[in-house]
Write a protein that holds these residues in place. Structure first.
Motif, PDB file in Angstrom:
ATOM      1  N   ALA A   1      -0.817  -6.160 -12.882  1.00 54.42           N
ATOM      2  CA  ALA A   1      -0.718  -4.960 -13.720  1.00 54.42           C
ATOM      3  C   ALA A   1      -2.010  -4.149 -13.688  1.00 54.42           C
ATOM      4  CB  ALA A   1      -0.375  -5.363 -15.149  1.00 54.42           C
ATOM      5  N   SER A   2      -3.135  -4.811 -13.415  1.00 53.10           N
ATOM      6  CA  SER A   2      -4.427  -4.121 -13.359  1.00 53.10           C
ATOM      7  C   SER A   2      -4.623  -3.356 -12.062  1.00 53.10           C
ATOM      8  CB  SER A   2      -5.563  -5.136 -13.512  1.00 53.10           C
ATOM      9  OG  SER A   2      -5.575  -6.039 -12.404  1.00 53.10           O
ATOM     10  N   GLY A   3      -3.723  -3.552 -11.101  1.00 50.94           N
ATOM     11  CA  GLY A   3      -3.837  -2.890  -9.807  1.00 50.94           C
ATOM     12  C   GLY A   3      -4.652  -3.648  -8.793  1.00 50.94           C
ATOM     13  N   LYS A   4      -5.109  -4.850  -9.148  1.00 55.19           N
ATOM     14  CA  LYS A   4      -5.927  -5.646  -8.233  1.00 55.19           C
ATOM     15  C   LYS A   4      -5.037  -6.530  -7.347  1.00 55.19           C
ATOM     16  CE  LYS A   4      -9.984  -5.819 -11.243  1.00 55.19           C
ATOM     17  NZ  LYS A   4     -10.918  -6.694 -11.978  1.00 55.19           N
TER      18      LYS A   4
ATOM     19  N   THR B   1       0.509  -5.859  -6.505  1.00 48.75           N
ATOM     20  CA  THR B   1      -0.711  -6.097  -7.267  1.00 48.75           C
ATOM     21  C   THR B   1      -0.324  -6.632  -8.642  1.00 48.75           C
ATOM     22  OG1 THR B   1      -0.743  -3.896  -8.285  1.00 48.75           O
ATOM     23  CG2 THR B   1      -1.830  -4.120  -6.141  1.00 48.75           C
TER      24      THR B   1
ATOM     25  N   ALA C   1      -2.132   2.357  -0.439  1.00 52.14           N
ATOM     26  CA  ALA C   1      -1.928   1.626  -1.694  1.00 52.14           C
ATOM     27  C   ALA C   1      -1.260   0.284  -1.417  1.00 52.14           C
ATOM     28  CB  ALA C   1      -1.070   2.450  -2.646  1.00 52.14           C
TER      29      ALA C   1
ATOM     30  N   ARG D   1       8.088  -6.434 -11.331  1.00 56.57           N
ATOM     31  CA  ARG D   1       7.147  -5.957 -10.314  1.00 56.57           C
ATOM     32  C   ARG D   1       6.975  -6.953  -9.165  1.00 56.57           C
ATOM     33  NH1 ARG D   1       2.734  -3.694 -12.567  1.00 56.57           N
ATOM     34  NH2 ARG D   1       1.695  -3.575 -10.544  1.00 56.57           N
TER      35      ARG D   1
ATOM     36  N   TYR E   1       5.966   0.921  -8.911  1.00 59.02           N
ATOM     37  CA  TYR E   1       4.727   0.135  -8.981  1.00 59.02           C
ATOM     38  C   TYR E   1       3.675   0.458  -7.925  1.00 59.02           C
ATOM     39  CZ  TYR E   1       7.783  -2.651 -11.950  1.00 59.02           C
ATOM     40  OH  TYR E   1       8.652  -3.054 -12.936  1.00 59.02           O
ATOM     41  N   VAL E   2       3.965   1.389  -7.005  1.00 64.09           N
ATOM     42  CA  VAL E   2       3.029   1.623  -5.900  1.00 64.09           C
ATOM     43  C   VAL E   2       2.541   3.067  -5.929  1.00 64.09           C
ATOM     44  CG1 VAL E   2       2.649   1.428  -3.417  1.00 64.09           C
ATOM     45  CG2 VAL E   2       4.308  -0.064  -4.545  1.00 64.09           C
ATOM     46  N   ASP E   3       1.222   3.253  -5.849  1.00 61.88           N
ATOM     47  CA  ASP E   3       0.652   4.596  -5.792  1.00 61.88           C
ATOM     48  C   ASP E   3       1.156   5.331  -4.555  1.00 61.88           C
ATOM     49  OD1 ASP E   3      -0.736   4.081  -8.088  1.00 61.88           O
ATOM     50  OD2 ASP E   3      -2.628   3.580  -7.071  1.00 61.88           O
TER      51      ASP E   3
ATOM     52  N   GLN F   1       0.838  -2.590   2.594  1.00 59.69           N
ATOM     53  CA  GLN F   1       0.550  -1.304   1.977  1.00 59.69           C
ATOM     54  C   GLN F   1       1.787  -0.417   2.050  1.00 59.69           C
ATOM     55  OE1 GLN F   1      -2.857   0.082   4.200  1.00 59.69           O
ATOM     56  NE2 GLN F   1      -4.304  -1.166   3.025  1.00 59.69           N
ATOM     57  N   ARG F   2       1.777   0.663   1.264  1.00 63.48           N
ATOM     58  CA  ARG F   2       2.919   1.584   1.266  1.00 63.48           C
ATOM     59  C   ARG F   2       3.264   2.031   2.686  1.00 63.48           C
ATOM     60  NH1 ARG F   2       5.876   5.432  -1.586  1.00 63.48           N
ATOM     61  NH2 ARG F   2       5.113   4.762  -3.636  1.00 63.48           N
TER      62      ARG F   2
END
Length: 376
Positions: A283-286, A281, A277, A192, A270-272, A214-215
């Motif tokens: 693994a917790s998304g932070k 980040t 998004a 990741r 790995y990206v929303d 961001q995406r």
């Protein structure tokens, strides 16, 4: 009072009980003032008055009382009144002031500061083990503060920071990775974070820029990444999202084609799907902090494995900048790609050619492919 030639003498001189001479004169504002020091000889007092009179005639006289403000008080006010300083810069300036300047010079009135005093202060810093780089930063801050006291506030006549070379940092040369080492490093960090290593290097991104991507900042069709913001870590505040380091930091950077597969893989895995998004980040998304980057990426082990122990994350950008500079691109185009600013760089960035930046990316891509198709 007329002198022996019949001309009216400027100011007055009297001999004190101590045997020293006191010089006094009438300022342009009609107030009587005394010289800041007494003189051993009458001729010295006369020379002082002659100098003051000449300054008044040329319109260069400064009220010495205004320069009696302590350096510590003036410097604090200077930092507070700089409207364009970034929050992190304010914290850095306050820390430098408190740590390296005010303990030595803080109580000295501006008017009492001279070059020997500044030279002695710098020598004490170095003798106490302060690095040349840190001493240079402290010196530059002091010089900037006192330049305002000279040019804008007219509290002192000359800036006492006139020590040749004192503003220069002699930092150790940072390592430059080979293309092969960059891809080897990308292979050794968790999946990741592989795209993070490649983007930071080949798009010449700063830490705060890459972790704020961001995406919506990735344009796969145009093969570009857009830098429009950065994360700042402020002591006592936390992680703050703000604009790039400078106006030139807002830029669109072309990506080498060889890096794109890793970026697309990262977006899928790995990206929303939301345009807002974050690209990178935990693994917790932070968001990623500097403090948790090493354990998240197993950085120390990875850089040791490729033979460059002690490699800093910022060395990836340094490597990318070096690779770009070797393509033969002009200084203007390089500065636009790297997001550098200077008295000229703002205008340079405004007119930087996207076509020239694509040529840089293509040349870097060619350098990558010389080492064979990268394993991603």
């Amino acid at each position: 009072m007329p002198n022996k030639d019949g001309h009216r003498r400027f100011g007055s001189i009297r001999k004190r009980e101590s045997g020293r001479y006191q010089a006094r004169y009438l300022g342009p504002d009609g107030l009587m003032r005394s010289a800041p020091q007494t003189f051993e000889r009458k001729s010295e007092a006369e020379r002082f008055l002659a100098l003051v009179e000449a300054q008044m005639m040329r319109g260069e006289w400064l009220d010495p009382e205004r320069g009696n403000i302590r350096l510590q008080d003036y410097a604090e006010r200077w930092i507070t009144q700089r409207p364009n300083l970034r929050p992190r810069t304010v914290l850095l300036y306050r820390w430098t002031l408190t740590k390296h300047i005010t303990p030595h010079l803080g109580r000295v009135p501006l008017v009492r500061l001279d070059t020997p005093t500044v030279r002695e202060w710098r020598a004490k810093l170095l003798a106490a083990g302060v690095s040349v780089s840190m001493a240079a930063k402290a010196y530059r801050l002091l010089r900037a503060v006192l330049m305002t006291a000279v040019k804008e506030d007219e509290l002192i006549r000359v800036n006492p920071c006139r020590i040749p070379g004192a503003d220069q940092e002699k930092a150790a040369e940072r390592p430059v990775l080979t293309v092969k080492q960059v891809f080897a490093l990308a292979e050794r960090v968790p999946d990741r974070f592989r795209a993070l290593v490649l983007l930071s290097t080949f798009a010449c991104l700063r830490w705060g820029e890459v972790v704020a991507l961001q995406r919506q900042d990735i344009d796969a069709r145009a093969k570009t990444v857009r830098i429009r913001q950065q994360y700042l870590e402020l002591r006592g505040v936390g992680l703050v999202l703000g604009p790039p380091k400078s106006r030139a930091g807002r830029r669109i950077v072309s990506l080498p084609t060889a890096v794109l597969p890793a970026v697309l893989h990262h977006l899928r895995e790995y990206v929303d799907e939301s345009p807002e998004a974050l690209l990178f980040t935990g693994a917790s998304g932070k968001p990623i902090w500097r403090g948790n980057f090493n354990p998240l990426t197993r950085w120390s082990t990875a850089v040791a494995d490729i033979g460059v122990p002690g490699l800093h994350f910022h060395d990836l950008r340094h490597t990318g900048n070096t690779l770009a500079s070797r393509t033969g691109a002009s200084l203007r185009d390089l500065m636009a790609r790297m997001g550098h600013d200077s008295p000229r760089a703002a205008l340079i960035y405004q007119h930087a050619s996207a076509e020239a930046d694509q040529a840089i990316a293509a040349a870097v891509d060619k350098a990558i492919r010389k080492h064979g198709k990268p394993k991603l």
